[in-house]
Design a protein around this motif. Structure first.
Motif, PDB file in Angstrom:
ATOM      1  N   ASP A  41       0.812  -1.209   0.000  1.00 36.81           N
ATOM      2  CA  ASP A  41       0.000   0.000   0.000  1.00 36.81           C
ATOM      3  C   ASP A  41       0.851   1.266   0.000  1.00 36.81           C
ATOM      4  O   ASP A  41       0.393   2.326  -0.429  1.00 36.81           O
ATOM      5  CB  ASP A  41      -0.934   0.015   1.222  1.00 36.81           C
ATOM      6  N   SER A  81      -3.339  -3.769  -9.169  1.00 36.47           N
ATOM      7  CA  SER A  81      -4.357  -4.001  -8.139  1.00 36.47           C
ATOM      8  C   SER A  81      -4.543  -2.768  -7.254  1.00 36.47           C
ATOM      9  O   SER A  81      -5.665  -2.432  -6.858  1.00 36.47           O
ATOM     10  CB  SER A  81      -3.986  -5.221  -7.295  1.00 36.47           C
ATOM     11  N   ARG A 108      -7.934  -0.082  -7.338  1.00 32.04           N
ATOM     12  CA  ARG A 108      -8.617   0.210  -6.069  1.00 32.04           C
ATOM     13  C   ARG A 108      -8.756   1.722  -5.873  1.00 32.04           C
ATOM     14  O   ARG A 108      -9.805   2.219  -5.461  1.00 32.04           O
ATOM     15  CB  ARG A 108      -7.834  -0.418  -4.914  1.00 32.04           C
ATOM     16  N   ASP A 109      -7.680   2.439  -6.198  1.00 29.18           N
ATOM     17  CA  ASP A 109      -7.713   3.904  -6.063  1.00 29.18           C
ATOM     18  C   ASP A 109      -8.674   4.536  -7.064  1.00 29.18           C
ATOM     19  O   ASP A 109      -9.385   5.496  -6.750  1.00 29.18           O
ATOM     20  CB  ASP A 109      -6.311   4.483  -6.271  1.00 29.18           C
TER      21      ASP A 109
END
Length: 720
Positions: free
Chosen positions: A19, A34, A38-39
């Motif tokens: 992250d 990935s 997500r962002d």
């Protein structure tokens, strides 16, 4: 594809939190993608700064899925820099670069719907694409997080390649929040600087919608390179090139050469003699001229060619088809011209945006006057034309790199070049030589005679000269002939060979200077001295035996000088007076050799005056004994060659014969004229324009000459 099991991975490395530092890592099943997705899913406004080669992945990700929260996507496309970045040369403007790149790449047929979806979102204002030249940054900014790093938004960039990125949050601590704001500011500034690309992108996407199989795409790419389809983007240039009636192989060479120039800045044309390199290089210069023009470089679009004098007329004839050369200069100016003229030529070289150096192998000797007079680094683009150079020795390969301009080297290659130029290893290590060959391969356009003939066999009707005759390389038939020497001559040759084995090579040891590469220790110095002491007698012996292979008078010239040989054999020659190794050693005897080395490392006969004089006298005696034996040789070997020349002239009517020793050619002309007065014999060298013109008149294409003729040619006539 083999399956990778659990034990194939290495778990010994600890990696930062995904992250905070998104990476691609198969072992831990991590991908930058990935984190990005997500962002994006959590943002209402997302800004991407990436290279234009990411377009396919942008279509796949944003054209195949709907991100419900995302109301605005902004994308700034930049360029992907070439590996070679030290040399500055013109490129297409970025809009053209993007279009050309993706029209060549194509888009997978399964993405047709995604393309239409993307077009709809651009037209609806939800997606906004911009373009910024000289942009190489990779930044991703969402509502809550920003990522800054090396990962391009291509499939490989966010899933496969080893990338390093940092991800910061707007809600983090004070330092992290500051980093988010500054990263966002960077991306927003790039967005503001960029130009609108929406309409041009929509136009490009429509072009990409055409359905093609991979076979069709491959065929299209091959055709673009081999047939020069890209030329059609420049109608005026295309018409001019087509009107010159280039052979298909010349068009292929032109296309590849332009590709090399666009990527490397300079090019080395190494097709074999007779392939039409002059026309190819002229067409290439013309094409490059228009390419510079199309890229806003009209003010520097001027060309200069430096060529051997004997083929200047070939260049002048080709130039009439294109009319671009500001200057066509003879390379002889660089060797024998006045100092003022040489300086003017160098100024012309520096001002030329396109410099062609014909017969570039003439510049491989760094120490020659000609080579020292030319420094092509001032020219924007250099086109070298030469015989196939790839198997040259290390020193020649290094020199070719210098002619191609070492400023084209990337930092890594430049470090390697410096190492090779300053290393003794370069002379012996095949690995280093292969590195040089591999580097030059990046610049080279080269087809063999066999390859060219194969192309001709496919389309023979497209390879005709101005007389309508088929052009192809003939089959070379090598044969041997009897040299005709007597048993007594063989015995004398053996005695001469034995005498050569006793030579020290005194005249080749007059300057014992440090080499260009460093000698770190006394052991290195001793090895170098030993090498020189071993090579000097070998070279001295080779010179004698090579001259004897040519003729008796050639050997006599080597030993006692040109005039001595001409007086002895009673003939004349206009060549400059050379040879006379006996006199050279008599001159050497006057003083000890010059050296940088300590006397303790040298044999005493090179440092002690008395011993040195004795060594010189012994050397002179050996050469005088060889001269004495030379006078005892019969003319059987020479006359056997004379008979062979006449026999072949009778068989073929016209005959070309080559020998590197000009005195031998003049001597054979005398013998042929005495015995066969009805055969015209011309000696053609680099020293007589009249004789060269006569050879062209008799042996040139379309000649009407019907009588028997023999042209005795020096090496200078093999060029062009």
């Amino acid at each position: 594809m083999p399956t990778i099991d659990l034990f194939s991975y290495s778990y010994k490395h600890n990696w930062p939190l995904q992250d905070h530092f998104p990476i691609n890592n198969d072992t831990h099943e991590r991908t930058v993608k990935s984190v990005l997705l997500r962002d994006i899913a959590a943002s209402s406004d997302y800004l991407i700064v990436t290279g234009f080669t990411s377009l396919a992945n942008l279509i796949e990700i944003f054209g195949t899925a709907n991100y419900l929260q995302l109301s605005k996507l902004r994308v700034v496309l930049g360029f992907e820099p070439e590996i070679i970045s030290r040399k500055k040369w013109p490129t297409y403007n970025l809009v053209t670069e993007v279009k050309n790149y993706w029209l060549r790449q194509g888009i997978s047929i399964v993405l047709g719907g995604a393309v239409l979806n993307l077009i709809e979102k651009i037209q609806g204002g939800q997606f906004d694409f911009r373009l910024l030249d000289k942009l190489h940054a990779k930044i991703y900014v969402g509502d809550q997080h920003a990522i800054l790093g090396s990962a391009n938004f291509s499939k490989n960039g966010i899933t496969k390649q080893q990338e390093a990125n940092i991800r910061v949050a707007v809600t983090g601590d004070e330092k992290e929040a500051y980093q988010y704001k500054q990263t966002k500011l960077l991306a927003e500034n790039f967005y503001d600087l960029a130009e609108d690309y929406n309409e041009k992108l929509i136009d490009l996407l429509h072009k990409l919608l055409k359905d093609v199989t991979w076979q069709e795409a491959l065929a299209r790419a091959v055709a673009e390179v081999t047939e020069g389809e890209w030329l059609k983007e420049y109608p005026e240039l295309y018409r001019a090139v087509i009107s010159t009636e280039l052979w298909p192989t010349q068009r292929m060479g032109l296309s590849k050469a332009m590709y090399v120039i666009q990527n490397q800045g300079n090019v080395l044309i190494a097709d074999p003699t007779g392939s039409g390199k002059t026309k190819l290089c002229t067409a290439l210069a013309y094409t490059l001229f228009h390419w510079l023009l199309a890229n806003g470089k009209k003010h520097i679009s001027n060309a200069l060619i430096i060529s051997p004098k004997q083929i200047l007329d070939n260049w002048q004839r080709e130039e009439k088809s294109f009319k671009i050369f500001n200057n066509i200069k003879s390379m002889g100016i660089l060797s024998t011209g006045k100092e003022k003229t040489k300086k003017q030529v160098q100024l012309d070289i520096d001002k030329a945006s396109i410099l062609i150096i014909d017969e570039a192998h003439n510049y491989l000797n760094r120490s020659s006057i000609r080579s020292r007079s030319i420094a092509p680094a001032g020219s924007s683009h250099i086109i070298l034309s030469t015989a196939t150079p790839i198997n040259k020795k290390a020193e020649d390969l290094l020199r070719l790199i210098e002619l191609l301009d070492i400023d084209n080297l990337c930092d890594e290659d430049l470090d390697e070049y410096i190492k090779l130029r300053s290393s003794a290893v370069k002379v012996y290590d095949e690995g280093y030589i292969n590195k040089l060959r591999n580097y030059i391969n990046q610049f080279i356009v080269r087809r063999t005679k066999r390859t060219l003939n194969e192309f001709i066999n496919k389309e023979p009707d497209k390879y005709h000269n101005n007389d309508g005759k088929l052009c192809r390389y003939p089959k070379a038939i090598s044969t041997t002939y009897e040299t005709g020497e007597t048993d007594d001559d063989k015995a004398i040759a053996t005695k001469i060979k034995d005498l050569c084995s006793r030579l020290k090579g005194v005249n080749y040891l007059q300057k014992l200077k440090y080499p260009e590469y460093p000698l770190e220790s006394d052991e290195d110095k001793q090895k170098y001295i030993t090498q020189r002491l071993n090579s000097a007698p070998a070279l001295a012996g080779h010179i004698v035996k090579s001259a004897l292979r040519s003729s008796r008078c050639a050997l006599m010239e080597t030993l006692a000088g040109s005039q001595y040989a001409m007086d002895y054999y009673k003939f004349e020659s206009v060549k400059s007076k050379t040879g006379n190794v006996i006199q050279k050693i008599k001159d050497c005897k006057k003083k000890l050799p010059v050296t940088d080395f300590s006397k303790t490392l040298l044999p005493s006969w090179l440092t002690d005056v008395d011993e040195y004089i004795l060594a010189c006298n012994a050397e002179i005696n050996i050469y005088e004994e060889i001269l004495s034996w030379t006078k005892k040789l019969s003319d059987a070997r020479d006359m056997a060659k004379i008979e062979l020349l006449n026999t072949k002239a009778l068989q073929y009517n016209k005959l070309l014969a080559f020998d590197s020793t000009i005195l031998t050619l003049d001597y054979f002309k005398k013998k042929l004229a005495e015995k066969y007065p009805n055969v015209e014999v011309i000696v053609a060298t680099g020293q007589s324009d009249k004789s060269k013109d006569r050879v062209k008149e008799i042996f040139g294409r379309g000649s009407k000459y019907q009588h028997k003729a023999i042209a005795l040619c020096s090496d200078a006539m093999s060029e062009g």
